[in-house]
Design a protein around this motif. Structure first.
Motif, PDB file in Angstrom:
ATOM      1  N   LEU A  21       0.838  -1.193   0.000  1.00 31.52           N
ATOM      2  CA  LEU A  21       0.000   0.000   0.000  1.00 31.52           C
ATOM      3  C   LEU A  21       0.879   1.251   0.000  1.00 31.52           C
ATOM      4  N   TYR A  22       0.769   2.047  -1.045  1.00 29.43           N
ATOM      5  CA  TYR A  22       1.581   3.263  -1.152  1.00 29.43           C
ATOM      6  C   TYR A  22       0.905   4.441  -0.469  1.00 29.43           C
ATOM      7  N   CYS A  23      -0.390   4.573  -0.644  1.00 28.44           N
ATOM      8  CA  CYS A  23      -1.094   5.755  -0.152  1.00 28.44           C
ATOM      9  C   CYS A  23      -2.583   5.475  -0.064  1.00 28.44           C
ATOM     10  N   VAL A  24      -3.242   6.167   0.852  1.00 29.39           N
ATOM     11  CA  VAL A  24      -4.702   6.141   0.951  1.00 29.39           C
ATOM     12  C   VAL A  24      -5.230   7.497   0.501  1.00 29.39           C
ATOM     13  N   LEU A  43      -5.765   7.370  10.095  1.00 31.10           N
ATOM     14  CA  LEU A  43      -4.742   7.104   9.079  1.00 31.10           C
ATOM     15  C   LEU A  43      -3.403   7.710   9.501  1.00 31.10           C
ATOM     16  N   VAL A  44      -3.442   8.953   9.966  1.00 34.60           N
ATOM     17  CA  VAL A  44      -2.211   9.633  10.383  1.00 34.60           C
ATOM     18  C   VAL A  44      -1.593   8.939  11.591  1.00 34.60           C
ATOM     19  N   GLU A  45      -2.425   8.600  12.569  1.00 37.58           N
ATOM     20  CA  GLU A  45      -1.925   7.958  13.793  1.00 37.58           C
ATOM     21  C   GLU A  45      -1.302   6.600  13.515  1.00 37.58           C
ATOM     22  N   ASN A  46      -1.749   5.960  12.435  1.00 40.71           N
ATOM     23  CA  ASN A  46      -1.202   4.644  12.081  1.00 40.71           C
ATOM     24  C   ASN A  46      -0.136   4.737  10.987  1.00 40.71           C
ATOM     25  N   ASN A  47       0.384   5.961  10.805  1.00 42.02           N
ATOM     26  CA  ASN A  47       1.498   6.204   9.879  1.00 42.02           C
ATOM     27  C   ASN A  47       1.199   5.762   8.448  1.00 42.02           C
ATOM     28  N   LEU A  48      -0.048   5.929   8.037  1.00 46.24           N
ATOM     29  CA  LEU A  48      -0.440   5.616   6.666  1.00 46.24           C
ATOM     30  C   LEU A  48      -0.469   6.908   5.859  1.00 46.24           C
ATOM     31  N   PRO A  49       0.301   6.994   4.785  1.00 45.93           N
ATOM     32  CA  PRO A  49       0.280   8.204   3.961  1.00 45.93           C
ATOM     33  C   PRO A  49      -1.129   8.460   3.428  1.00 45.93           C
ATOM     34  N   VAL A  50      -1.617   9.681   3.586  1.00 45.67           N
ATOM     35  CA  VAL A  50      -2.974  10.013   3.160  1.00 45.67           C
ATOM     36  C   VAL A  50      -2.938  11.237   2.261  1.00 45.67           C
ATOM     37  N   PHE A  51      -3.697  11.171   1.180  1.00 39.01           N
ATOM     38  CA  PHE A  51      -3.820  12.258   0.224  1.00 39.01           C
ATOM     39  C   PHE A  51      -5.306  12.609   0.148  1.00 39.01           C
ATOM     40  N   VAL A  52      -5.662  13.817   0.551  1.00 42.57           N
ATOM     41  CA  VAL A  52      -7.074  14.201   0.629  1.00 42.57           C
ATOM     42  C   VAL A  52      -7.531  14.785  -0.709  1.00 42.57           C
ATOM     43  N   ILE A  53      -8.636  14.261  -1.211  1.00 45.59           N
ATOM     44  CA  ILE A  53      -9.238  14.732  -2.463  1.00 45.59           C
ATOM     45  C   ILE A  53     -10.627  15.255  -2.151  1.00 45.59           C
ATOM     46  N   ALA A  54     -10.877  16.511  -2.513  1.00 47.63           N
ATOM     47  CA  ALA A  54     -12.182  17.141  -2.263  1.00 47.63           C
ATOM     48  C   ALA A  54     -13.033  17.025  -3.530  1.00 47.63           C
ATOM     49  N   THR A  55     -14.020  16.161  -3.482  1.00 46.35           N
ATOM     50  CA  THR A  55     -14.831  15.858  -4.657  1.00 46.35           C
ATOM     51  C   THR A  55     -15.941  16.890  -4.891  1.00 46.35           C
ATOM     52  N   LYS A  56     -16.534  16.805  -6.091  1.00 44.03           N
ATOM     53  CA  LYS A  56     -17.693  17.607  -6.488  1.00 44.03           C
ATOM     54  C   LYS A  56     -17.375  19.100  -6.514  1.00 44.03           C
TER      55      LYS A  56
END
Length: 211
Positions: free
Chosen positions: A123-126, A147-160
């Motif tokens: 898993l590269y990113c969520v 996600l942050v607390e579990n050290n998972l890279p997260v990229f936020v996308i704002a839809t619509k």
């Protein structure tokens, strides 16, 4: 971000591979994974179809909670500069929040999603999708924090993003950053209808595949 053509890569093939409700149903091929998650009815399927330019690759439904499995799509990316081909999985995770199902089912899905996110070695990113038109719900904020607390890279996308004015897009992005308590957070406004934000997301994925 009005240019819809990536400077780095293009998706030249996209196909559905598998739906899983347990680990032994995951695809056997070892490929990098980019997961997409969001609140029910946030526009995740529409974004996947926009990104791949394959109509109805992911089923679009007006019924919240329609996705009830972890769905794997195999995408093939071709680099413009050197014509290198790279395959990866786009992983469509069930929506969190409201769904027409019982509490027991929601807990089971949550546990399964959590297990996948914490155990996947590729898993590269969520990519977390949020609706740009509204204040983020508690479920959105809790998911981001988890996600942050579990050290998972997260990229936020704002839809619509096409549903509101450009001025509101900017102010609502700032509001999301404040809600997530990360002023420097990069948030990508995306319109599946107009494919706005597609080139940025493709370049992000293209960079991921070469790292």
């Amino acid at each position: 971000m009005t240019n819809n053509n990536s400077k780095m890569v293009n998706i030249i093939r996209a196909e559905y591979i598998a739906s899983a409700v347990k680990n032994d149903q995951f695809p056997c091929e070892k490929l990098l994974e980019i997961a997409f998650i969001g609140r029910s009815n946030v526009g995740k399927s529409s974004l996947i179809n926009s990104l791949t330019r394959v109509r109805n690759l992911a089923r679009v439904s007006g019924q919240p909670g329609k996705t009830q499995t972890i769905n794997f799509f195999k995408l093939r990316a071709k680099y413009y500069e050197n014509e290198i081909i790279k395959d990866f999985y786009l992983v469509d995770l069930p929506g969190y929040g409201y769904a027409k199902t019982g509490q027991a089912n929601r807990k089971r899905w949550a546990a399964f999603i959590e297990k996948y996110l914490l155990s996947s070695k590729r898993l590269y990113c969520v990519c977390q999708l949020v609706d740009i038109r509204h204040e983020p719900m508690e479920a959105d904020i809790n998911m981001f924090k988890w996600l942050v607390e579990n050290n998972l890279p997260v990229f936020v996308i704002a839809t619509k993003a096409d549903k509101i004015s450009k001025n509101l897009v900017k102010s609502n992005i700032d509001r999301l950053k404040k809600a997530f308590c990360v002023p420097e957070l990069t948030i990508l406004p995306y319109s599946s209808t107009k494919n706005e934000g597609r080139s940025y997301l493709l370049d992000f994925i293209g960079q991921a595949l070469v790292e």
